[in-house]
Design a protein around this motif. Structure first.
Motif, PDB file in Angstrom:
ATOM      1  N   LYS A 192      -6.623   3.019   7.154  1.00  0.00           N
ATOM      2  CA  LYS A 192      -5.254   2.699   6.545  1.00  0.00           C
ATOM      3  C   LYS A 192      -5.217   3.179   5.274  1.00  0.00           C
ATOM      4  CE  LYS A 192      -3.783  -1.676   6.393  1.00  0.00           C
ATOM      5  NZ  LYS A 192      -4.283  -3.049   5.922  1.00  0.00           N
ATOM      6  N   LYS A 193      -4.067   3.563   5.015  1.00  0.00           N
ATOM      7  CA  LYS A 193      -3.900   4.124   3.738  1.00  0.00           C
ATOM      8  C   LYS A 193      -4.074   3.307   2.559  1.00  0.00           C
ATOM      9  CE  LYS A 193      -0.513   7.942   4.750  1.00  0.00           C
ATOM     10  NZ  LYS A 193       0.783   8.356   4.574  1.00  0.00           N
ATOM     11  N   ILE A 194      -3.685   1.996   2.726  1.00  0.00           N
ATOM     12  CA  ILE A 194      -3.984   0.957   1.612  1.00  0.00           C
ATOM     13  C   ILE A 194      -4.841  -0.081   2.258  1.00  0.00           C
ATOM     14  CG2 ILE A 194      -2.815  -0.855  -0.068  1.00  0.00           C
ATOM     15  CD1 ILE A 194      -0.660   1.109   0.010  1.00  0.00           C
ATOM     16  N   HIS A 195      -5.928  -0.510   1.617  1.00  0.00           N
ATOM     17  CA  HIS A 195      -6.627  -1.909   2.291  1.00  0.00           C
ATOM     18  C   HIS A 195      -7.051  -1.391   3.649  1.00  0.00           C
ATOM     19  CE1 HIS A 195      -5.510  -3.774  -1.085  1.00  0.00           C
ATOM     20  NE2 HIS A 195      -4.278  -4.523  -0.621  1.00  0.00           N
ATOM     21  N   VAL A 213       4.227  14.400  -5.204  1.00  0.00           N
ATOM     22  CA  VAL A 213       4.360  13.554  -3.880  1.00  0.00           C
ATOM     23  C   VAL A 213       3.306  14.156  -2.932  1.00  0.00           C
ATOM     24  CG1 VAL A 213       5.693  12.921  -1.807  1.00  0.00           C
ATOM     25  CG2 VAL A 213       6.569  12.785  -4.178  1.00  0.00           C
ATOM     26  N   MET A 214       3.043  15.442  -2.852  1.00  0.00           N
ATOM     27  CA  MET A 214       2.314  15.965  -1.567  1.00  0.00           C
ATOM     28  C   MET A 214       0.928  15.757  -2.145  1.00  0.00           C
ATOM     29  SD  MET A 214       4.619  16.570   0.292  1.00  0.00           S
ATOM     30  CE  MET A 214       3.880  17.410   1.894  1.00  0.00           C
ATOM     31  N   ALA A 226       1.162   2.545 -12.069  1.00  0.00           N
ATOM     32  CA  ALA A 226       1.675   3.193 -10.799  1.00  0.00           C
ATOM     33  C   ALA A 226       3.306   3.776 -10.751  1.00  0.00           C
ATOM     34  CB  ALA A 226       1.884   2.020  -9.674  1.00  0.00           C
ATOM     35  N   GLY A 279      -4.327  -2.863  -5.154  1.00  0.00           N
ATOM     36  CA  GLY A 279      -3.602  -2.165  -4.310  1.00  0.00           C
ATOM     37  C   GLY A 279      -3.376  -0.606  -4.681  1.00  0.00           C
ATOM     38  N   ILE A 280      -3.755  -0.398  -5.928  1.00  0.00           N
ATOM     39  CA  ILE A 280      -3.580   0.975  -6.461  1.00  0.00           C
ATOM     40  C   ILE A 280      -4.803   1.678  -6.280  1.00  0.00           C
ATOM     41  CG2 ILE A 280      -3.233   2.174  -8.549  1.00  0.00           C
ATOM     42  CD1 ILE A 280      -1.292   0.095  -9.585  1.00  0.00           C
ATOM     43  N   GLN A 283      -3.875  10.358   0.292  1.00  0.00           N
ATOM     44  CA  GLN A 283      -3.735   9.246   1.039  1.00  0.00           C
ATOM     45  C   GLN A 283      -4.076   9.526   2.503  1.00  0.00           C
ATOM     46  OE1 GLN A 283      -4.010   6.581  -1.020  1.00  0.00           O
ATOM     47  NE2 GLN A 283      -1.914   5.595  -0.293  1.00  0.00           N
ATOM     48  N   GLU A 284      -3.815  10.430   3.007  1.00  0.00           N
ATOM     49  CA  GLU A 284      -4.203  11.047   4.506  1.00  0.00           C
ATOM     50  C   GLU A 284      -5.769  11.295   4.489  1.00  0.00           C
ATOM     51  OE1 GLU A 284      -2.424  11.172   6.911  1.00  0.00           O
ATOM     52  OE2 GLU A 284      -0.299  11.145   6.153  1.00  0.00           O
ATOM     53  N   ARG A 312      -0.350  13.379  -3.657  1.00  0.00           N
ATOM     54  CA  ARG A 312      -0.938  12.195  -3.424  1.00  0.00           C
ATOM     55  C   ARG A 312      -0.906  11.923  -1.974  1.00  0.00           C
ATOM     56  NH1 ARG A 312      -0.388   6.442  -3.854  1.00  0.00           N
ATOM     57  NH2 ARG A 312       0.962   5.501  -2.306  1.00  0.00           N
ATOM     58  N   LYS A 313      -0.226  12.404  -1.255  1.00  0.00           N
ATOM     59  CA  LYS A 313      -0.004  12.101   0.354  1.00  0.00           C
ATOM     60  C   LYS A 313      -1.169  12.701   0.729  1.00  0.00           C
ATOM     61  CE  LYS A 313       2.629  13.406   4.106  1.00  0.00           C
ATOM     62  NZ  LYS A 313       3.882  14.009   4.893  1.00  0.00           N
ATOM     63  N   LEU A 322      -1.224  11.002  -8.708  1.00  0.00           N
ATOM     64  CA  LEU A 322      -0.160   9.932  -8.913  1.00  0.00           C
ATOM     65  C   LEU A 322      -0.046   9.635 -10.319  1.00  0.00           C
ATOM     66  CD1 LEU A 322       1.915   7.906  -7.590  1.00  0.00           C
ATOM     67  CD2 LEU A 322      -0.160   6.527  -8.103  1.00  0.00           C
TER      68      LEU A 322
END
Ligand code: SF4
Lengths: 183, 482
Positions: free
Chosen positions: B164-167, B148-149, B459, B63-64, B155-156, B151-152, B110
């Protein structure tokens, strides 16, 4: 109000549920103001040093150590939450439950095309340093009592945040239908 | 009577890795091992599933960086449906590239924030209690927000391309299931500060500066720690450029001589094999032409800097030139320079994302290509931590009959064992009792080496260790915990 003490762990999971917790983004900075982390991959605390308020469990149990860790969490956490499908139902790793374990090993170490011919002695890892695998992958609530279940693979960040925030502030959970996703 | 030291990351109790070091009567290291204690059985249990499920099933390994598995599986089934690695529509291929570079960006960011920044900001000798991400967030709020931003943002991008952000579910056989809407594009190009691509490029440059400053102040440590010669492998574009989504497979030795000549990875089995050892669930890959003892290699950001000829984006190329100049154009074998390489890639990823965002093909509507189906396919991708292999065969009912996976961390199995041995020889051999520094050293070696040894290590930042000194009967003589 004292800070809420939180512990987290990943058993037979993929760490996606922990990642989803990180996806609360800026709210992470709020979270660390509200809580104190005890045993968790996020810090250096290997063994519980005190009773915790909330334990978050990712992943089901696939080996004896998972069971050991899970029981330890039950003993040290007032509230235990199964986070994600793996913790709740075994998830994808439980797809091995219908297959004899030996077939999984043989495929990975003897028959796979890149090991075939390169594993002359036919080794299947079995060192005493490796924890014994369970015959099946078990969901957490079949091993210990679980207080809450957060669905999703992984549960959306908003769901984890809402649930956590409610537990921390001792408010009833308000989990609107839209944040409950099951994939 | 010999002794055995066991170093257990906490994460190992939770199913990851641990180190044992065997000592003889004079406390000399006779053997050190990094055990991976995790076994899932994916290769077997996906048999019998329809091939189109592979991209969503197999990513649940990790999931990473799920996007890497999602795309490697998709690339393999592209071959199965007869579209081949080069036959996607422009929209299909570019959407996938955007997804992948978004993933590289978030994963590297991250990593920098959670793993490297505590060392950089507090110093490697700081109290271990302090060297974690929460302390960084408390003392260096601005940097924490930045991490944080970043990574965000990545992810966006993933959410906009994969759903989806994960999977996520974006990549399908022969293409992709959505394009990028104009609103989404605007969000990333002109988003409210700091959420836009120009800011991300600026922050990536700042992160690089932070590392360079640290390097300057700690040269001896950064250059000398767990450095050792090795082979290096990665995908490169056909013209030798860095390409993290697609290319041919190249390997060089520690001097830079090519030992794998830009091969088509559909034939990887002719060149790569895997050995098995009884004490680890992780296999030991090697180049067949060199054999098991000589043929191991490293993958990941450092390896990619060593294999590619140039980086096809201007800002990162400039940084690449400085990086190469540091070793006079020869391969860089210094383990801790992995951090440097990773930050250059972060900048490169941001530049690629910017170019893609301005490409009108992303608003195209031709999403899926079709071809003539066959029964076998191989998909490779450069995941954040290195080359990832997926290989599937199917039967006439479209069900998977064979699945072979070689994940990034597995390629680094032997190198990580060697790094641990280096440190054990240097720090532990001949010592009478365990000191904090030994734990630190082993930890830094593995982490710098391949922080995804256990997902948690990567992580969540620090990898806590337990080191026990046992006599031959298993009695604990000494134990240190941190
Ligand atoms: S529920 Fe999904 S995201 Fe969570 S650990 Fe399991 S596979 Fe990973």
């Amino acid at each position: 109000m004292d800070r809420t003490i939180i512990a987290t762990t990943s058993l037979a999971g993929c760490f996606g549920c922990h990642m989803s917790l990180l996806d609360i983004d800026e709210k992470i900075l709020d979270l660390i103001e509200l809580v104190e982390f005890n045993k968790s991959p996020i810090n250096d605390i290997k063994h519980f040093t005190k009773m915790c308020d909330i334990g978050l469990i990712e992943g089901g149990c696939c080996n004896e150590e998972n069971v050991h860790v899970l029981k330890d969490f039950r003993a040290h956490c007032k509230i235990l939450v199964s986070v994600g499908e793996c913790a709740i139902m075994g998830g994808l790793p439980a797809m091995r439950n219908g297959i004899p374990l030996i077939e999984c090993f043989e495929e990975a170490y003897l028959n796979g095309p890149s090991v075939k011919g390169n594993n002359e002695q036919g080794i299947i890892p079995n060192d005493p340093e490796l924890p014994a695998l369970l015959n099946k992958v078990y969901p957490c609530h079949e091993v210990v009592r679980i207080d809450y279940h957060l669905p999703g693979c992984p549960p959306r960040a908003e769901l984890i945040w809402e649930a956590l925030y409610a537990l921390i502030t001792r408010q009833p959970m308000n989990l609107p239908y839209e944040v409950l996703k099951f994939d | 009577m010999g002794q055995k030291l066991t170093i257990e990351p906490v994460t190992r109790v939770e199913g990851h890795g641990k180190v044992t070091i065997h000592l003889d009567d004079d406390n000399n290291v006779v053997e050190s091992r990094l055990h991976i204690v995790e076994f899932r059985g994916f290769e077997r249990f996906v048999q019998g599933r329809p091939y189109w499920e592979a991209p969503v099933l197999v990513q649940r390994l990790c999931g990473i960086c799920p996007v890497s598995h999602h795309l490697a599986a998709a690339k393999a089934i592209d071959v199965i449906v007869g579209v081949g690695p080069d036959g996607l529509t422009p929209t299909g291929e570019k959407m996938r590239r955007l997804m992948h570079y978004g993933q590289i960006f978030q994963s590297h960011a991250l990593h920098f924030f959670h793993l490297v920044s505590p060392d950089l900001l507090f110093g490697i000798n700081a109290n271990p209690e302090k060297r974690n991400v929460i302390e960084v967030a408390k003392e260096f709020k601005e940097l924490a927000v930045q991490g944080v931003m970043m990574r965000k943002f990545g992810q966006e991008i993933i959410k906009a391309t994969a759903g989806k952000k994960i999977h996520g579910t974006g990549a399908i056989a022969g293409g992709i299931n959505k394009n990028l809407s104009v609103e989404e594009r605007e969000f990333f190009i002109n988003g409210k500060d700091p959420m836009n691509i120009d800011k991300m490029i600026e922050w990536s440059k700042e992160a690089l500066q932070l590392f360079k400053k640290y390097h300057l102040e700690n040269k001896e440590f950064v250059d000398g720690f767990a450095a050792f010669p090795s082979n290096h492998m990665s995908l490169v574009r056909k013209d030798g450029a860095m390409d993290l989504y697609h290319g041919v497979l190249r390997a060089v030795d520690h001097e830079g001589k090519k030992i794998l000549h830009d091969i088509d990875y559909q034939n990887y089995l002719d060149y790569i094999g895997e050995g098995v050892k009884s004490w680890s669930y992780m296999k030991f890959p090697f180049l067949k032409n060199l054999g098991k003892t000589e043929g191991w290699y490293r993958v990941g950001p450092l390896a990619r800097m060593n294999t590619c000829d140039f980086i096809p984006s201007p800002l990162a190329q400039k940084e690449f030139e400085a990086f190469k100049a540091y070793t006079k154009g020869k391969p860089n074998n210094m383990s801790l320079h992995m951090h440097w390489a990773r930050l250059i890639e972060t900048l490169h990823a941001a530049e690629v994302i910017k170019d893609l965002l301005h490409d009108a093909d992303l608003q195209g509507t031709n999403l899926v290509a079709r071809g003539n189906k066959c029964d076998e396919g191989v998909g490779l991708i450069e995941a954040p931590r290195g080359t990832l292999f997926h290989h599937y065969k199917i039967n006439s009912d479209d069900l998977i009959t064979m699945c072979n996976l070689i994940v990034s961390t597995t390629h680094n199995n032997e190198p990580m064992n060697i790094a641990v041995r280096k440190v054990a020889d240097a720090m532990i051999s001949g010592q009478r009792s365990i000191k904090e520094g030994m734990l630190n050293a082993v930890e830094v070696a593995i982490r710098a080496y391949d922080p995804c040894l256990s997902c948690a290590t990567h992580a969540m930042g620090k990898m806590p260790l337990e080191l026990s000194l046992l006599d031959a009967t298993g009695e604990v003589l000494d134990r240190k915990l941190k």
